[in-house]
Design an enzyme around this catalytic site. Structure first.
Site, PDB file in Angstrom:
ATOM      1  N   HIS A  92       0.852  -1.204   0.000  1.00  0.00           N
ATOM      2  CA  HIS A  92       0.000   0.000   0.000  1.00  0.00           C
ATOM      3  C   HIS A  92       0.878   1.241   0.000  1.00  0.00           C
ATOM      4  CE1 HIS A  92      -4.070   1.871   1.119  1.00  0.00           C
ATOM      5  NE2 HIS A  92      -3.229   2.892   0.917  1.00  0.00           N
ATOM      6  N   HIS A  94       1.651   5.166  -2.184  1.00  0.00           N
ATOM      7  CA  HIS A  94       1.227   6.185  -3.161  1.00  0.00           C
ATOM      8  C   HIS A  94       2.495   6.923  -3.581  1.00  0.00           C
ATOM      9  CE1 HIS A  94      -3.029   5.593  -2.092  1.00  0.00           C
ATOM     10  NE2 HIS A  94      -2.601   5.504  -0.845  1.00  0.00           N
ATOM     11  N   LYS A 213      -8.328  -0.448  -7.377  1.00  0.00           N
ATOM     12  CA  LYS A 213      -8.461   0.065  -6.011  1.00  0.00           C
ATOM     13  C   LYS A 213      -9.825   0.745  -5.898  1.00  0.00           C
ATOM     14  CE  LYS A 213      -7.400   2.179  -1.981  1.00  0.00           C
ATOM     15  NZ  LYS A 213      -6.580   3.384  -1.905  1.00  0.00           N
ATOM     16  N   HIS A 254     -10.101   0.164   0.078  1.00  0.00           N
ATOM     17  CA  HIS A 254      -9.951   1.050   1.236  1.00  0.00           C
ATOM     18  C   HIS A 254     -11.216   0.907   2.084  1.00  0.00           C
ATOM     19  CE1 HIS A 254      -9.727   5.153   3.167  1.00  0.00           C
ATOM     20  NE2 HIS A 254     -11.046   4.996   3.097  1.00  0.00           N
ATOM     21  N   HIS A 274      -6.432  -0.758   5.546  1.00  0.00           N
ATOM     22  CA  HIS A 274      -6.662  -0.027   6.807  1.00  0.00           C
ATOM     23  C   HIS A 274      -7.449  -0.890   7.810  1.00  0.00           C
ATOM     24  CE1 HIS A 274      -5.248   3.139   4.272  1.00  0.00           C
ATOM     25  NE2 HIS A 274      -6.372   3.226   3.592  1.00  0.00           N
ATOM     26  N   ASP A 343       0.791   2.993   3.415  1.00  0.00           N
ATOM     27  CA  ASP A 343       0.208   4.278   3.007  1.00  0.00           C
ATOM     28  C   ASP A 343       1.282   5.351   2.861  1.00  0.00           C
ATOM     29  OD1 ASP A 343      -2.081   5.379   2.019  1.00  0.00           O
ATOM     30  OD2 ASP A 343      -3.130   5.541   3.929  1.00  0.00           O
TER      31      ASP A 343
HETATM   32 ZN   LIG Z   1      -3.736   4.831   0.796  1.00  0.00          ZN
END
Ligand SMILES: [Zn+2]
Length: 431
Positions: A92, A94, A213, A254, A274, A343
């Site tokens: 995970h 970005h 996603k 998510h 998460h 994240d």
């Molecule tokens: Zn994320």
């Protein structure tokens, strides 16, 4: 065109300009990676003085160093003082994002700026020992081009699976909600209803994504939505998963709220990201369906110390931080499958291995189990078990080295001394 080229080749042969060589083909160049200690992440066994033979991008063989003297032409890398293990995997990230969540900064972001972020962050991530990532959410398909530039060798970065724009409902976590109506601002992956989500899945695949996603619930870093509220309906998620799986793509959802976690797993997503408000019902459902849980917990610690979130996000971060670790700990102890995701972008890229410190030193996970979340489990979730996750002949030569045995001190992974990805050395601080 082809005929013309054939004619030229025929002429070159006829004139002797090209001849077949009588010499045997040269042996492929070998790199011998001499490991002081080699950690088997399947068993936790530590073997001393092992050598990995790397040819091209893959591991050819592994044997005790005493049995593998260097031959003429071999390149030898001495990691005699270090513990060698597979490159880590973060499912995970970005990579095209940065850590500035000031609303105006977000509004003036462009695809070009995000692509440049990606070039910088991909390198930082790789040098931290993360040799593979899933990138789960990027506007403008910037992560597709980032992946391709890495794969052609134009820039340095980890192996990537990319999602492109995350699918989400109008006004949800994956929409652009900062501006008033008159600007008609819409996120790249917004799709409502069965037909629209099918179209968006197909469009993302058309433009080169490896996975889908989705935003199943509200989120923290979005304005005006509730992390506990479900966003996609069960029917919409079932339609997304059906199309994605039929077209050979996995789905990452998510989800903070308990109902969205439950529905995402029931719909057949491959991973829940998460999982902050996961409850007993959700734990049972994820276990029943084999859904992976990807906790992203270190970001809460980093935010407490360094965070500078706008008020609409700060309140939600405080509320989630109060409950998420206890809920995730219960899911871990119940045997839900875990893959490491961070994240990264919510905090600085390159700190990825701090996530494992949370699992071991805050949630009580066994160090070997924690290491497996970032190797074997993560590789499985990505569909890359045959390529990475362990050091074995035939797999990519994705190799890192650290000063201590991470099973004794997981924090040693925060200071990686050596990084090889696909047979290429990107960092060597061994001495
Ligand atoms: Zn994320």
């Amino acid at each position: 065109m082809f005929k013309w080229q054939n004619l030229v080749l025929a002429l070159l042969f006829a004139t002797g300009a090209i001849t077949f060589s009588a010499q045997p083909a040269p042996k492929p160049a070998r790199t011998l990676v001499r490991a002081g200690h080699l950690l088997d992440v399947k068993t936790g066994h530590l073997l001393d003085a092992q050598t990995l033979v790397v040819v091209s991008d893959a591991i050819q063989s592994i044997a005790p160093s005493a049995q593998l003297p260097a031959q003429p032409g071999d390149t030898v890398i001495d990691l005699g003082g270090l513990t060698v293990l597979p490159g880590l995997i973060d499912v995970h990230t970005h990579l095209t994002g940065d850590t500035n969540f000031d609303p105006y900064h977000e509004l003036i972001s462009t695809d070009a700026k995000e692509a440049i972020n990606g070039v910088v962050n991909a390198r930082t991530t790789l040098l931290a020992g993360i040799t593979s990532v899933r990138n789960v959410g990027a506007g403008g398909y910037t992560d597709v081009d980032l992946r391709d530039a890495i794969n052609t060798g134009q820039i340095a970065g980890p192996h990537m699976l990319v999602s492109g724009p995350a699918l989400g409902i109008t006004g949800g976590h994956c929409d652009d909600d900062l501006l008033p109506f008159k600007y008609h601002s819409v996120g790249d992956g917004v799709a409502d209803g069965i037909a629209a989500v099918q179209h968006q899945v197909r469009q993302n695949i058309k433009y080169g994504v490896d996975l889908i996603k989705i935003c199943a619930t509200g989120g923290v870093l979005s304005k005006g939505d509730d992390p506990q509220a479900s966003q996609y309906t069960l029917e919409e998620m079932r339609a997304i998963v059906a199309d994605a799986h039929r077209l050979g793509r996995k789905v990452a959802a998510h989800a903070h709220g308990s109902q969205g976690i439950l529905w995402a797993s029931m719909a057949g997503v491959d991973s829940v990201e998460h999982g902050s408000y996961i409850n007993d019902e959700g734990i049972a459902e994820l276990k029943k369906n084999g859904t992976y849980l990807v906790p992203t917990l270190y970001l809460e610690d980093w935010m407490v110390e360094n965070g500078n979130l706008p008020p609409y996000s700060h309140k939600k971060m405080v509320e989630i931080s109060a409950v998420a670790k206890a809920n995730i700990k219960r899911a871990m102890e119940a045997g839900v499958k875990i893959a490491m995701g961070t994240d990264a972008a919510v905090y600085p890229h390159g700190l990825n291995a701090h996530e494992l410190d949370v699992y071991v030193n805050q949630l009580g996970m066994a160090p070997l189990a924690a290491l497996q979340t970032a190797t074997i489990n993560a590789a499985y979730l990505m569909g890359w078990s045959a390529k990475t996750g362990t050091l074995e002949p035939g797999k990519w030569a994705d190799i890192i080295a650290v000063e201590k045995n991470p099973l004794d001190d997981v924090r040693t992974l925060q200071n990686v001394k050596f990084v090889m990805k696909a047979g290429v050395v990107y960092k060597n601080e061994a001495k």
